[in-house]
Design an enzyme around this catalytic site. Structure first.
Site, PDB file in Angstrom:
ATOM      1  N   HIS A  56       1.071  -1.588   0.233  1.00 12.62           N
ATOM      2  CA  HIS A  56       0.143  -0.031   0.426  1.00 12.62           C
ATOM      3  C   HIS A  56       1.377   1.607   0.215  1.00 12.62           C
ATOM      4  CE1 HIS A  56      -3.023   2.929   1.042  1.00 12.62           C
ATOM      5  NE2 HIS A  56      -2.775   3.259   2.105  1.00 12.62           N
ATOM      6  N   HIS A  80       3.290   7.517   5.861  1.00 17.98           N
ATOM      7  CA  HIS A  80       1.915   8.480   6.294  1.00 17.98           C
ATOM      8  C   HIS A  80       1.426   6.997   6.985  1.00 17.98           C
ATOM      9  CE1 HIS A  80       0.352   5.653   3.423  1.00 17.98           C
ATOM     10  NE2 HIS A  80      -1.119   5.641   4.184  1.00 17.98           N
ATOM     11  N   GLU A  84       0.015   6.265  12.848  1.00 17.28           N
ATOM     12  CA  GLU A  84      -1.439   5.193  13.485  1.00 17.28           C
ATOM     13  C   GLU A  84      -1.030   3.560  13.471  1.00 17.28           C
ATOM     14  OE1 GLU A  84      -4.477   5.859  10.598  1.00 17.28           O
ATOM     15  OE2 GLU A  84      -5.744   4.980  12.158  1.00 17.28           O
ATOM     16  N   ASP A  85      -0.072   2.974  12.479  1.00 13.20           N
ATOM     17  CA  ASP A  85      -0.344   1.460  12.945  1.00 13.20           C
ATOM     18  C   ASP A  85       1.180   1.142  13.260  1.00 13.20           C
ATOM     19  OD1 ASP A  85      -2.435   1.499  11.155  1.00 13.20           O
ATOM     20  OD2 ASP A  85      -1.361   1.280   9.208  1.00 13.20           O
ATOM     21  N   ASP A 149      -3.861   8.494  -0.620  1.00 14.51           N
ATOM     22  CA  ASP A 149      -4.311   7.582   0.244  1.00 14.51           C
ATOM     23  C   ASP A 149      -5.578   6.993  -0.221  1.00 14.51           C
ATOM     24  OD1 ASP A 149      -3.715   5.376   2.299  1.00 14.51           O
ATOM     25  OD2 ASP A 149      -5.051   7.176   3.665  1.00 14.51           O
ATOM     26  N   ASP A 269     -23.805  10.580 -28.556  1.00 18.19           N
ATOM     27  CA  ASP A 269     -23.837  11.016 -29.845  1.00 18.19           C
ATOM     28  C   ASP A 269     -22.490  11.745 -29.720  1.00 18.19           C
ATOM     29  OD1 ASP A 269     -25.155   9.198 -30.808  1.00 18.19           O
ATOM     30  OD2 ASP A 269     -27.147   9.888 -30.764  1.00 18.19           O
TER      31      ASP A 269
HETATM   32 MN    MN Z   1      -2.856   4.513   4.002  1.00 13.09          MN
END
Ligand code: MN
Length: 736
Positions: A56, A80, A84-85, A149, A269
């Protein structure tokens, strides 16, 4: 959806893509370091697809590189999700990389913390929009990363459960696609829309895809024929160009069919061709040749080169009839315009090698290109806790995004305003202080009233004067929510201040009244006790109650009784009635005045000072005409202490008007009288008489007038506005 067969790029692909426009080895190393850091810290994490999480991150960084953003932004693309992760802090990132990257990642993380509950939760949507727009106002790169993202998450949505697919698609269509559109990044906007369309309405998606497919061969053949005709013609004129047919994305076809109620064939058309040339001049030249050869449909020629769209889009559009009667939409633009049409802000922000990235300078440059962006910035600067998210979004939506009038400052800055906007709306858009102190407006070199409707192309200049403030009347004609909110905030604040200033007076009156009745004020005037009786007097708090007592809109006797819980004045009245032999009532008199405790007494307003409802007043007992009521500060009663008596205004009679004398002194100029009279009528007061005289030595004009108003607030409003009229020096009430 054919996206699953997309091949995932590698870190090397990202570097190769970056190398196409970034040559500085330090910048390339930075990108590589970010890639390594991400792969170390996200190690062992997997996406729903079963792929390592880094897939990702590499995709996001890769798409960013194709948008030609700077190395910091690509690095932030890799990083990024690591706050958070991976539980990495902003400061750790700042130490490992730099402050700029740390800020970008932190800002991207913050945007993602709200959970979307769907369209049914308007507060959520507003709050989320607000977050995004405020972040964007600070640094557009944050939004570009967030968009990319989201784009990759949408491309891999097939691995999510169906409920998530629907929720994420709805949010993307509501929030992210419109932002991509605002920023002119149509490549991302179109892809997001088609992906959302697929997940939200699969039947329609397939239906339209099939329709597009049906006559595709026939349409392609027509386009190919037209392309070769035009190519041959332009070749003869030695114009360098690229030409190609283009297909509309499915969602735009669907939208046209549903919102414009067109049949599918009416949309399809229309065959579409794009010509990309070297220079702006050759765009016009090409247009000339095409119109010479094919018949254009009247009214369809649009010159977005001379007048770009608010999202920076530039191109010539025309619709022509081909030799076999088929209709073609032709777009003509330069390579640079084409890049901006596809990548919008991102194209403009193409990384410039060797130029040190200066977020503020870039932001300024964007603001100068995207006029709405500057407006967004001013909105977001004025953001405070007082406005709710939905208010902010409504203001933004109505004032900026639905703008249809484009006016200019004398320096050429474009201001977008909604239809019907006035110089006051314009003034507040420039700056809150400009709005608050606005006293006049010059539109295209002519002085105009502040409620004049502005039109596209007007050059607007605002005259300000320190120490003045907005008028309540402005609320009647302003069109932007921004101006309305700012005026209201100002007036509320001012009113509160005014009320607060009279509190000691009210407190003293109440204390005196309590003492007079033999009570100790200390026992009754605790704030809590006072607050508890406020609603009986239809006010909200202690301040308002004391103000009411001070200006006599609230009867101090009643407050006293309510506080001491006894009908004191009944006993007083009982005593009086014994004397007078009848019930005493507080009955309002014709004059709208009462003398506490006395029923009928002939009363009238004095002509010398003309009190209006709400003025502090005093009664003067005359020998033959009953009580004459004067303003407290009337010089005619200054020496008459013994004949004075307390009087009060009766419950307001909103129908009644009061005359007031005004004396205006101004430097003489043409239209002075007109402007002053306009104020009177704008304030909904009535002009009874006016008398003007000019002193030819001083060139000062003296206007004496009698106006009719409802009450003191109304009168003060007229006076305040009159003081704002250009060249007016003083406005006074008179007494003679
Ligand atoms: Mn992400």
């Amino acid at each position: 959806m054919g996206n699953s067969d997309r091949i995932n790029p590698t870190v090397d692909d990202v570097i190769d893509e970056a190398r196409k426009y970034i040559h500085d080895p330090i910048s390339l190393t930075l990108i590589e370091r970010a890639a390594n850091y991400a792969s170390v810290h996200h190690a062992g994490q997997f996406r729903r697809s079963g792929e390592p999480y880094t897939v990702h991150l590499i995709n996001v960084a890769y798409i960013l590189a194709t948008l030609r953003v700077g190395p910091q932004t690509i690095a932030a693309g890799f990083l990024h999700d690591c706050i958070e992760d991976c539980g990495i802090s902003r400061d750790e990132l700042a130490n490992e990389f730099d402050e700029e990257i740390a800020d970008l990642v932190e800002a991207v993380t913050k945007i993602g913390t709200l959970k979307y509950k769907g369209k049914d939760d308007p507060e959520y949507q507003a709050a989320n929009h607000r977050k995004i727009f405020i972040a964007m106002a600070r640094d557009v790169r944050v939004i570009i990363i967030k968009l990319v993202d989201r784009l990759h998450n949408m491309r891999t949505l097939q691995y999510q459960p169906e409920a998530s697919q629907k929720r994420i698609s709805a949010e993307t269509l509501d929030v992210y696609a419109p932002i991509a559109h605002r920023l002119g990044i149509s490549s991302i906007k179109n892809e997001l829309e088609d992906l959302c369309f697929y997940y939200l309405n699969r039947d329609e998606y397939y239906h339209i895809a099939k329709l597009v497919e049906t006559k595709k061969a026939e349409r392609d053949a027509a386009v190919t024929r037209m392309i070769s005709e035009i190519s041959e013609m332009l070749g003869e004129h030695n114009i360098q160009f690229r030409i190609f047919g283009r297909s509309k994305h499915l969602y735009s076809i669907y939208k046209k069919m549903t919102t414009k109620h067109k049949r599918f064939d009416e949309i399809l058309d229309l065959l579409a061709i794009r010509i990309v040339t070297r220079t702006e001049l050759s765009c016009y030249e090409t247009l000339g040749y095409i119109h010479a050869k094919y018949r254009p449909i009247p009214g369809r020629l649009k010159d977005y080169i001379a007048v770009p769209k608010p999202n920076m889009y530039q191109s010539l559009h025309t619709t022509i009839i081909g030799e076999d009667g088929k209709i073609f939409e032709v777009q003509i633009r330069t390579e640079e315009m084409d890049a901006i049409a596809e990548r919008g802000v991102a194209a403009h922000w193409r990384y410039k090698e060797g130029v040190k990235y200066d977020a503020r300078a870039e932001q300024k440059e964007i603001e100068s290109k995207l006029s709405w962006f500057k407006n967004l910035t001013t909105y977001s600067e004025g953001e405070n806790e007082n406005t709710s998210a939905s208010e902010y979004m409504e203001a933004l939506q109505h004032d900026v995004f639905s703008a249809s009038v484009y006016v200019m400052t004398p320096k050429g800055r474009v201001i977008d305003l909604p239809n019907g906007a006035t110089p006051i709306d314009f003034a507040y858009r420039i700056h809150t202080d400009v709005g608050h102190t606005a006293v006049g407006a010059i539109v295209n070199d002519a002085m105009v009233p502040l409620n004049t409707e502005l039109h596209t192309g007007d050059v607007v200049q605002i005259k300000t004067m320190k120490g003045t403030g907005p008028s309540e009347d402005w609320l009647k004609f302003v069109k932007t929510n921004q101006a309305r909110n700012k005026i209201r905030n100002y007036l509320t604040k001012k009113e509160t201040e005014q009320h607060e200033s009279r509190v000691p007076e009210g407190e003293k009156m109440l204390a005196d009244e309590l003492r007079k009745r033999g009570f100790n004020p200390k026992d009754y005037m605790e704030r809590k006790k006072i607050e508890s009786i406020c609603k009986d007097f239809r006010v909200n708090n202690h301040t308002e109650l004391m103000y009411g007592i001070a200006v006599k809109s609230i009867n101090v006797t009643s407050v006293c009784e309510r506080l001491t819980n006894q009908k004191a004045h009944i006993s007083e009245e009982a005593a009086l009635s014994r004397v007078l032999g009848k019930e005493v009532q507080h009955r309002s008199t014709k004059s709208g005045l009462i003398i506490p405790g006395i029923e009928s007494m002939k009363m009238s307003l004095a002509h010398c000072c003309l009190p209006v409802y709400g003025d502090p007043i005093k009664g003067y007992i005359t020998k033959t005409e009953g009580v004459k009521v004067h303003r407290l500060d009337c010089p005619n009663i200054a020496d008459a202490k013994t004949r004075l008596i307390d009087v009060q205004w009766d419950e307001g009679d909103s129908e009644r008007y009061y005359d007031a004398d005004l004396n205006v002194i101004a430097r003489d100029r043409s239209f002075l009288l007109t402007d002053v009279v306009t104020v009177v009528s704008q304030c909904k007061a009535t002009l009874e008489s006016i008398n003007a005289a000019v002193n030819h030595d001083t060139l000062l004009s003296t206007l004496k007038m009698v106006i009719r108003v409802h009450n003191i607030d109304h009168l003060n409003n007229v006076i305040a506005n009159m003081r704002k009229v250009e060249s007016v020096i003083t406005v006074e009430r008179t007494a003679h």
